[in-house]
Scaffold this motif. Structure first.
Motif, PDB file in Angstrom:
ATOM      1  N   UNK A   1      57.464  83.927   0.039  1.00  0.00           N
ATOM      2  CA  UNK A   1      56.308  84.279   0.865  1.00  0.00           C
ATOM      3  C   UNK A   1      55.177  83.281   0.673  1.00  0.00           C
ATOM      4  N   UNK A   2      54.902  82.902  -0.595  1.00  0.00           N
ATOM      5  CA  UNK A   2      53.812  81.952  -0.858  1.00  0.00           C
ATOM      6  C   UNK A   2      54.097  80.588  -0.238  1.00  0.00           C
ATOM      7  N   UNK A   3      55.333  80.112  -0.362  1.00  0.00           N
ATOM      8  CA  UNK A   3      55.690  78.817   0.235  1.00  0.00           C
ATOM      9  C   UNK A   3      55.584  78.852   1.746  1.00  0.00           C
ATOM     10  N   UNK A   4      55.935  79.997   2.334  1.00  0.00           N
ATOM     11  CA  UNK A   4      55.866  80.118   3.783  1.00  0.00           C
ATOM     12  C   UNK A   4      54.420  80.039   4.264  1.00  0.00           C
ATOM     13  N   UNK A   5      53.524  80.769   3.600  1.00  0.00           N
ATOM     14  CA  UNK A   5      52.106  80.722   3.968  1.00  0.00           C
ATOM     15  C   UNK A   5      51.531  79.326   3.725  1.00  0.00           C
ATOM     16  N   UNK A   6      51.924  78.709   2.628  1.00  0.00           N
ATOM     17  CA  UNK A   6      51.426  77.370   2.320  1.00  0.00           C
ATOM     18  C   UNK A   6      51.888  76.358   3.363  1.00  0.00           C
ATOM     19  N   UNK A   7      53.156  76.445   3.775  1.00  0.00           N
ATOM     20  CA  UNK A   7      53.681  75.498   4.759  1.00  0.00           C
ATOM     21  C   UNK A   7      52.977  75.650   6.102  1.00  0.00           C
ATOM     22  N   UNK A   8      52.675  76.888   6.492  1.00  0.00           N
ATOM     23  CA  UNK A   8      51.992  77.112   7.762  1.00  0.00           C
ATOM     24  C   UNK A   8      50.576  76.551   7.753  1.00  0.00           C
ATOM     25  N   UNK A   9      49.978  76.456   6.563  1.00  0.00           N
ATOM     26  CA  UNK A   9      48.635  75.894   6.468  1.00  0.00           C
ATOM     27  C   UNK A   9      48.611  74.386   6.362  1.00  0.00           C
ATOM     28  N   UNK A  10      49.771  73.760   6.068  1.00  0.00           N
ATOM     29  CA  UNK A  10      49.810  72.320   5.837  1.00  0.00           C
ATOM     30  C   UNK A  10      50.581  71.547   6.910  1.00  0.00           C
ATOM     31  N   UNK A  11      51.354  72.248   7.725  1.00  0.00           N
ATOM     32  CA  UNK A  11      52.115  71.575   8.765  1.00  0.00           C
ATOM     33  C   UNK A  11      52.132  72.447  10.012  1.00  0.00           C
ATOM     34  N   UNK A  12      52.745  71.952  11.072  1.00  0.00           N
ATOM     35  CA  UNK A  12      52.779  72.702  12.320  1.00  0.00           C
ATOM     36  C   UNK A  12      53.753  73.873  12.218  1.00  0.00           C
ATOM     37  N   UNK A  13      53.538  74.874  13.064  1.00  0.00           N
ATOM     38  CA  UNK A  13      54.459  76.018  13.113  1.00  0.00           C
ATOM     39  C   UNK A  13      55.858  75.548  13.486  1.00  0.00           C
ATOM     40  N   UNK A  14      55.942  74.547  14.381  1.00  0.00           N
ATOM     41  CA  UNK A  14      57.246  74.029  14.795  1.00  0.00           C
ATOM     42  C   UNK A  14      58.000  73.421  13.621  1.00  0.00           C
ATOM     43  N   UNK A  15      57.300  72.591  12.833  1.00  0.00           N
ATOM     44  CA  UNK A  15      57.948  71.990  11.673  1.00  0.00           C
ATOM     45  C   UNK A  15      58.407  73.042  10.679  1.00  0.00           C
ATOM     46  N   UNK A  16      57.520  74.005  10.381  1.00  0.00           N
ATOM     47  CA  UNK A  16      57.854  75.045   9.403  1.00  0.00           C
ATOM     48  C   UNK A  16      59.030  75.887   9.879  1.00  0.00           C
ATOM     49  N   UNK A  17      59.029  76.258  11.161  1.00  0.00           N
ATOM     50  CA  UNK A  17      60.110  77.079  11.705  1.00  0.00           C
ATOM     51  C   UNK A  17      61.435  76.342  11.678  1.00  0.00           C
ATOM     52  N   UNK A  18      61.402  75.059  12.069  1.00  0.00           N
ATOM     53  CA  UNK A  18      62.641  74.273  12.104  1.00  0.00           C
ATOM     54  C   UNK A  18      63.242  74.132  10.710  1.00  0.00           C
ATOM     55  N   UNK A  19      62.415  73.820   9.726  1.00  0.00           N
ATOM     56  CA  UNK A  19      62.930  73.618   8.370  1.00  0.00           C
ATOM     57  C   UNK A  19      63.374  74.923   7.732  1.00  0.00           C
ATOM     58  N   UNK A  20      62.688  76.025   8.030  1.00  0.00           N
ATOM     59  CA  UNK A  20      63.110  77.297   7.465  1.00  0.00           C
ATOM     60  C   UNK A  20      64.422  77.771   8.086  1.00  0.00           C
ATOM     61  N   UNK A  21      64.763  77.244   9.258  1.00  0.00           N
ATOM     62  CA  UNK A  21      66.031  77.604   9.892  1.00  0.00           C
ATOM     63  C   UNK A  21      67.237  77.118   9.100  1.00  0.00           C
ATOM     64  N   UNK A  22      66.992  76.286   8.087  1.00  0.00           N
ATOM     65  CA  UNK A  22      68.090  75.772   7.271  1.00  0.00           C
ATOM     66  C   UNK A  22      68.522  76.753   6.182  1.00  0.00           C
ATOM     67  N   UNK A  23      67.911  77.935   6.134  1.00  0.00           N
ATOM     68  CA  UNK A  23      68.271  78.932   5.114  1.00  0.00           C
ATOM     69  C   UNK A  23      69.771  79.224   5.050  1.00  0.00           C
ATOM     70  N   UNK A  24      70.481  79.414   6.192  1.00  0.00           N
ATOM     71  CA  UNK A  24      71.929  79.706   6.093  1.00  0.00           C
ATOM     72  C   UNK A  24      72.720  78.631   5.353  1.00  0.00           C
ATOM     73  N   UNK A  25      72.282  77.377   5.443  1.00  0.00           N
ATOM     74  CA  UNK A  25      72.989  76.313   4.718  1.00  0.00           C
ATOM     75  C   UNK A  25      72.881  76.529   3.217  1.00  0.00           C
ATOM     76  N   UNK A  26      71.675  76.875   2.744  1.00  0.00           N
ATOM     77  CA  UNK A  26      71.489  77.103   1.313  1.00  0.00           C
ATOM     78  C   UNK A  26      72.230  78.359   0.853  1.00  0.00           C
ATOM     79  N   UNK A  27      72.304  79.373   1.720  1.00  0.00           N
ATOM     80  CA  UNK A  27      73.019  80.599   1.356  1.00  0.00           C
ATOM     81  C   UNK A  27      74.515  80.323   1.190  1.00  0.00           C
ATOM     82  N   UNK A  28      75.102  79.641   2.160  1.00  0.00           N
ATOM     83  CA  UNK A  28      76.537  79.351   2.079  1.00  0.00           C
ATOM     84  C   UNK A  28      76.842  78.390   0.931  1.00  0.00           C
ATOM     85  N   UNK A  29      75.983  77.386   0.733  1.00  0.00           N
ATOM     86  CA  UNK A  29      76.206  76.439  -0.362  1.00  0.00           C
ATOM     87  C   UNK A  29      76.053  77.141  -1.709  1.00  0.00           C
ATOM     88  N   UNK A  30      75.007  77.974  -1.841  1.00  0.00           N
ATOM     89  CA  UNK A  30      74.805  78.702  -3.086  1.00  0.00           C
ATOM     90  C   UNK A  30      75.907  79.721  -3.343  1.00  0.00           C
TER      91      UNK A  30
END
Length: 317
Positions: free
Chosen positions: A106-135
């Motif tokens: 939650x803290x990283x999400x709020x921090x990212x929204x304050x430091x970059x665009x919503x588009x950038x934050x949304x696109x990069x957070x969409x990579x969650x399934x890759x980390x789940x399957x890899x982990x």
């Protein structure tokens, strides 16, 4: 004949449980999609950290009342027997780790929204399934077939297409982009921990620990980062209570529940439809514009989820 009947008797309960899990997951995503709407309403006179703190402690209190009412109506013989000390220690360690990782998410999400665009934050957070399957593959030894990987790639591509037009590349966004990428990693780890906990604890106990831990860890940050600690209007209180009840209790509660039947990888892939539902709600409530590419991306995400769902890797073994 008797063998066939026995097979059908075993199949129907399993099919019913799978359908219930899918329905729970879809309901959870719809509930979580209201999150940005409630955040938008609560941010009129309250900061993000304060809103998060109030949402979590209110949800914890509501869950406590609900569990108290259930315990009064439950016969003594239905109460679960205590676990051995060694099992309690390992479970508590996982609960603590889960709360810490989710708070950090939650803290990283709020921090990212304050430091970059919503588009950038949304696109990069969409990579969650890759980390789940890899982990899941590295830590738990899970295996994912080609059909699931294909569906995951298609769904991620559809989710990234939403923010691609507004994606910005520059050193000024670097910190926010890194925070969003870390958020995707932490979210994946948190989901894997929830999946493991679900094999040992009930949904209500996992959710209670998570809510209390997040509220406890957020409170000191609130004291040092924000000046306004409490909402100034009943509209803001209404939005916070609605987020606590709908997004945290219903949404997160159903996510924890369905992890007993669905793999964390499939749940992470299905999460990709949440931003699209939030955008649709914003279109209906705040009249925010949705273009043709948004609807095409929505279809691509649904196609990827369908491909992943038809894989054996989507279901718990």
């Amino acid at each position: 004949m008797n063998k066939n009947l026995s097979f059908l008797d075993n199949l129907n309960p399993q099919l019913s449980a799978n359908l219930t899990a899918i329905a729970a997951l879809l309901t959870a995503i719809v509930a979580l999609a209201f999150g940005p709407i409630f955040i938008r309403l609560s941010e009129q006179d309250l900061g993000a950290i304060a809103a998060s703190f109030h949402c979590h402690w209110i949800a914890a209190v509501l869950l406590g009342f609900w569990n108290g009412l259930r315990s009064f109506s439950r016969p003594p013989e239905d109460r679960s027997s205590p676990q051995p000390i060694s099992e309690q220690t390992s479970v508590i360690a996982l609960l603590l780790l889960g709360g810490i990782f989710w708070s950090a998410t939650i803290w990283c999400w709020f921090w990212s929204l304050g430091q970059t665009s919503v588009a950038n934050a949304t696109l990069l957070r969409s990579l969650t399934p890759i980390f789940v399957t890899l982990g899941g593959w590295l830590v738990w030894g899970k295996k994912f077939d080609r059909r699931f990987i294909m569906g995951m790639i298609v769904a991620i591509a559809g989710s990234c297409a939403i923010a691609f037009d507004d994606f910005q590349i520059g050193t000024s966004n670097l910190q926010g982009d890194v925070a969003a990428l870390i958020c995707a990693l932490l979210s994946g780890v948190s989901l894997l921990i929830l999946e493991e906990l679900r094999t040992q604890l009930k949904t209500s106990k996992i959710l209670a620990w998570r809510l209390v831990l997040v509220a406890s860890l957020t409170f000191p940050i609130l004291l040092f980062t924000e000046n306004n600690y409490f909402p100034n209007s009943w509209q803001t209180w209404t939005a916070i209570i609605a987020q606590a009840a709908i997004c945290l209790l219903v949404g997160q509660g159903l996510i924890v529940y369905c992890l007993s039947h669905l793999s964390s990888g499939f749940v992470a892939v299905t999460f990709l439809v949440e931003p699209l539902l939030s955008a649709s709600l914003a279109w209906l409530i705040f009249l925010e514009r949705l273009n043709f590419s948004n609807w095409v991306a929505f279809f691509i995400v649904l196609l990827g989820i369908y491909i992943a769902k038809s894989s054996q890797s989507a279901w718990k073994a």
